[in-house]
Design an enzyme around this catalytic site. Structure first.
Site, PDB file in Angstrom:
ATOM      1  N   HIS A 120      -5.671 -12.722   1.417  1.00 60.68           N
ATOM      2  CA  HIS A 120      -5.093 -11.633   0.394  1.00 60.68           C
ATOM      3  C   HIS A 120      -3.749 -12.434  -0.018  1.00 60.68           C
ATOM      4  CE1 HIS A 120      -2.608  -8.105  -0.366  1.00 60.68           C
ATOM      5  NE2 HIS A 120      -3.877  -7.399  -0.148  1.00 60.68           N
ATOM      6  N   ASP A 197      -3.568 -12.342  10.082  1.00 61.41           N
ATOM      7  CA  ASP A 197      -3.414 -11.087   9.340  1.00 61.41           C
ATOM      8  C   ASP A 197      -4.358 -10.068   9.765  1.00 61.41           C
ATOM      9  OD1 ASP A 197      -3.774  -9.068   7.350  1.00 61.41           O
ATOM     10  OD2 ASP A 197      -3.630 -10.443   5.641  1.00 61.41           O
ATOM     11  N   GLN A 200      -7.022  -5.750   8.252  1.00 63.64           N
ATOM     12  CA  GLN A 200      -8.438  -5.030   8.323  1.00 63.64           C
ATOM     13  C   GLN A 200      -9.106  -4.884   9.599  1.00 63.64           C
ATOM     14  OE1 GLN A 200      -9.338  -3.365   5.670  1.00 63.64           O
ATOM     15  NE2 GLN A 200      -7.949  -4.191   3.992  1.00 63.64           N
ATOM     16  N   LYS A 223      -3.164   1.683   7.293  1.00 60.23           N
ATOM     17  CA  LYS A 223      -4.685   1.387   7.147  1.00 60.23           C
ATOM     18  C   LYS A 223      -5.397   2.046   8.332  1.00 60.23           C
ATOM     19  CE  LYS A 223      -4.024  -2.763   4.303  1.00 60.23           C
ATOM     20  NZ  LYS A 223      -4.763  -2.429   2.781  1.00 60.23           N
ATOM     21  N   CYS A 361      -6.390  -8.256  -4.774  1.00 60.21           N
ATOM     22  CA  CYS A 361      -5.277  -9.347  -4.391  1.00 60.21           C
ATOM     23  C   CYS A 361      -5.794 -10.586  -3.581  1.00 60.21           C
ATOM     24  CB  CYS A 361      -4.358  -8.559  -3.300  1.00 60.21           C
ATOM     25  SG  CYS A 361      -3.231  -7.128  -4.130  1.00 60.21           S
TER      26      CYS A 361
HETATM   27  N1  PMP Z   1      -3.764  -8.551   4.176  1.00 58.51           N
HETATM   28  C1  PMP Z   1      -5.057  -7.947   4.064  1.00 58.51           C
HETATM   29  C2  PMP Z   1      -6.206  -8.411   4.704  1.00 58.51           C
HETATM   30  C3  PMP Z   1      -4.871  -6.697   3.497  1.00 58.51           C
HETATM   31  O1  PMP Z   1      -6.273  -6.059   2.954  1.00 58.51           O
HETATM   32  C4  PMP Z   1      -3.928  -6.131   2.938  1.00 58.51           C
HETATM   33  C5  PMP Z   1      -3.749  -4.754   2.323  1.00 58.51           C
HETATM   34  N2  PMP Z   1      -4.895  -4.427   1.201  1.00 58.51           N
HETATM   35  C6  PMP Z   1      -2.687  -6.722   3.323  1.00 58.51           C
HETATM   36  C7  PMP Z   1      -2.627  -8.140   3.860  1.00 58.51           C
HETATM   37  C8  PMP Z   1      -1.299  -6.042   2.864  1.00 58.51           C
HETATM   38  O2  PMP Z   1      -1.147  -4.878   3.623  1.00 58.51           O
HETATM   39  P1  PMP Z   1       0.053  -4.198   3.105  1.00 58.51           P
HETATM   40  O3  PMP Z   1       0.187  -4.055   1.669  1.00 58.51           O
HETATM   41  O4  PMP Z   1       0.057  -2.821   3.850  1.00 58.51           O
HETATM   42  O5  PMP Z   1       1.557  -4.697   3.409  1.00 58.51           O
END
Ligand code: PMP
Length: 403
Positions: A120, A197, A200, A223, A361
């Site tokens: 991401h 990270d 998920q 999440k 993203c």
């Molecule tokens: N890493 C991953 C794998 C994600 O799916 C997301 C959110 N889509 C993020 C980072 C970023 O999370 P946040 O926007 O809550 O900071």
């Protein structure tokens, strides 16, 4: 799952207003159960005060609740001490903090940072920018033909120059799960620290940071049925101890004079300013909720729906599923020949079916796949096979509408 769904008021409210809502965008964020909403409003209406300062009763209750929230998170991820749990505003904030406090002070020209092709942007851009500011090199671990991380490539990229490996637990675009224990063991054999990270991960499997042996791990409250604006950064105590504070200000000091500041002990050292108290309390209620249903149950239910969706959607002509054999996750991406992902998402939205379309993203991944983007569906505990059937029927309609 109907009884669990009734704990999420948005669905009943939508029904009362005559709106349809089939929420298949859980990788982006999850809906909130009533208990989380009640916990947050209970704080504001029953015992609101700042934490760690006042001696009057709302302040002592708020402080104890904030501390209990940290303990809930500690147990939720299997950390050995509350000192290893720092609240952040989310995963993105956590990555940036590790980049600033752990990586940048030691990063020199010629050093390397490893990320993967499926990251991401939150777990990609901060490392990239840090490398560029110091003349270091960001190296990207490729995926194999099945869109899994290429472990043999990773093994060859782990050298003495690597300062950290930042890797996602589950791809938010593909739904592919990485073998973290194996990856971390490999990295540690080369003395490379690992940032996970886990945005998920928490509703997919029980997290155990000690068993995983990661050096850092981050996830976001929103999440996991919790509120927005709260997240968690786990760090091994030895690393958190050595690192300079993630931010400076009130609440993170023991003693300040004109010449010198003595920092507070962990975890306060890394939490400057008034924290997101309501967020932490809401997150603790979300963790209680997750535990009452069971992470395994939520993970199993969502992964079974993914499998069912693979079966159903495979029947649609011109539809290509990405990483279709990925197991144990809630996320499934697809493309349909001749129809742009945004057109599909717009059509589904008209029918009250919430999905995500685009690059999610993950520009580097979408560029590698050489596609315009994907349509992504992602499941949670309140979704059902009937909803997948409806999605399938609507996709059939879309094909006859566009083609
Ligand atoms: N890493 C991953 C794998 C994600 O799916 C997301 C959110 N889509 C993020 C980072 C970023 O999370 P946040 O926007 O809550 O900071």
């Amino acid at each position: 799952m109907q009884s669990i769904k009734s704990e999420f008021p948005i669905f009943e409210n939508a029904r009362k207003e005559g709106r349809s809502l089939i929420f298949l965008d859980n990788a982006s964020t999850t809906q909130k159960p009533q208990c989380v909403i009640d916990a947050i409003s209970g704080f504001y209406t029953g015992y609101y005060a700042n934490v760690g300062r006042g001696l009057y009763w709302p302040a002592t209750i708020a402080s104890a609740s904030y501390d209990q929230s940290r303990e809930k998170v500690r147990a939720f991820i299997g950390a050995s001490s509350k000192k290893e749990v720092v609240f952040t505003s989310g995963t993105t904030d956590a990555v940036n903090k590790v980049v600033n406090s752990f990586l940048l002070p030691q990063l020199e020209q010629g050093d390397e940072v490893l990320v993967s092709e499926m990251e991401h942007h939150s777990n990609f851009v901060p490392w990239q920018q840090a490398c560029q500011s110091k003349g270091a090199q960001l190296k990207v671990i490729p995926l194999d033909a099945e869109l899994n991380l290429d472990l043999s490539e990773l093994a060859s990229m782990l050298t003495d120059n690597v300062k950290i490996l930042a890797i996602t637990a589950i791809s938010n675009t593909l739904g592919v799960k990485n073998d973290l224990k194996k990856i971390i063991k490999l990295a540690h054999q080369h003395n490379v620290k690992v940032f996970v990270d886990a945005a998920q991960l928490p509703l997919s499997e029980k997290i155990d940071v000690q068993e995983m042996d990661c050096d850092f791990l981050a996830f976001s409250g929103h999440k996991v049925f919790g509120p927005t604006g709260i997240g968690v950064l786990y760090g091994k105590q030895g690393l958190f101890d050595k690192m300079s504070p993630l931010a400076y200000g009130g609440g993170m000091v023991q003693q300040v004079s004109v010449d010198k500041t003595i920092m507070a002990d962990l975890p306060s050292k890394h939490e400057a300013g008034t924290p997101n108290i309501a967020g932490a309390i809401g997150l603790a209620a979300a963790i209680d909720f997750v535990n009452s249903v069971g992470v395994e149950e939520i993970g199993r239910h969502s992964a079974e729906l993914r499998k069912y969706a693979v079966e159903c959607l495979s029947e649609i002509e011109g539809l290509t599923l990405l990483a279709k054999d990925a197991e144990g996750t809630a996320i499934l991406s697809f493309t349909v020949e001749g129809i742009h992902p945004h057109d599909i998402a717009a059509f589904l939205a008209e029918k009250g079916i919430a999905v995500r379309a685009g690059h999610h993203c993950t520009h580097p991944l979408i560029q590698k796949l050489d596609i315009a983007g994907t349509v992504r569906i992602s499941f949670s505990i309140y979704n059902s096979e009937e909803e997948v059937d409806l999605l399938k029927n609507t996709l059939d309609e879309i094909r006859s509408f566009f083609l």
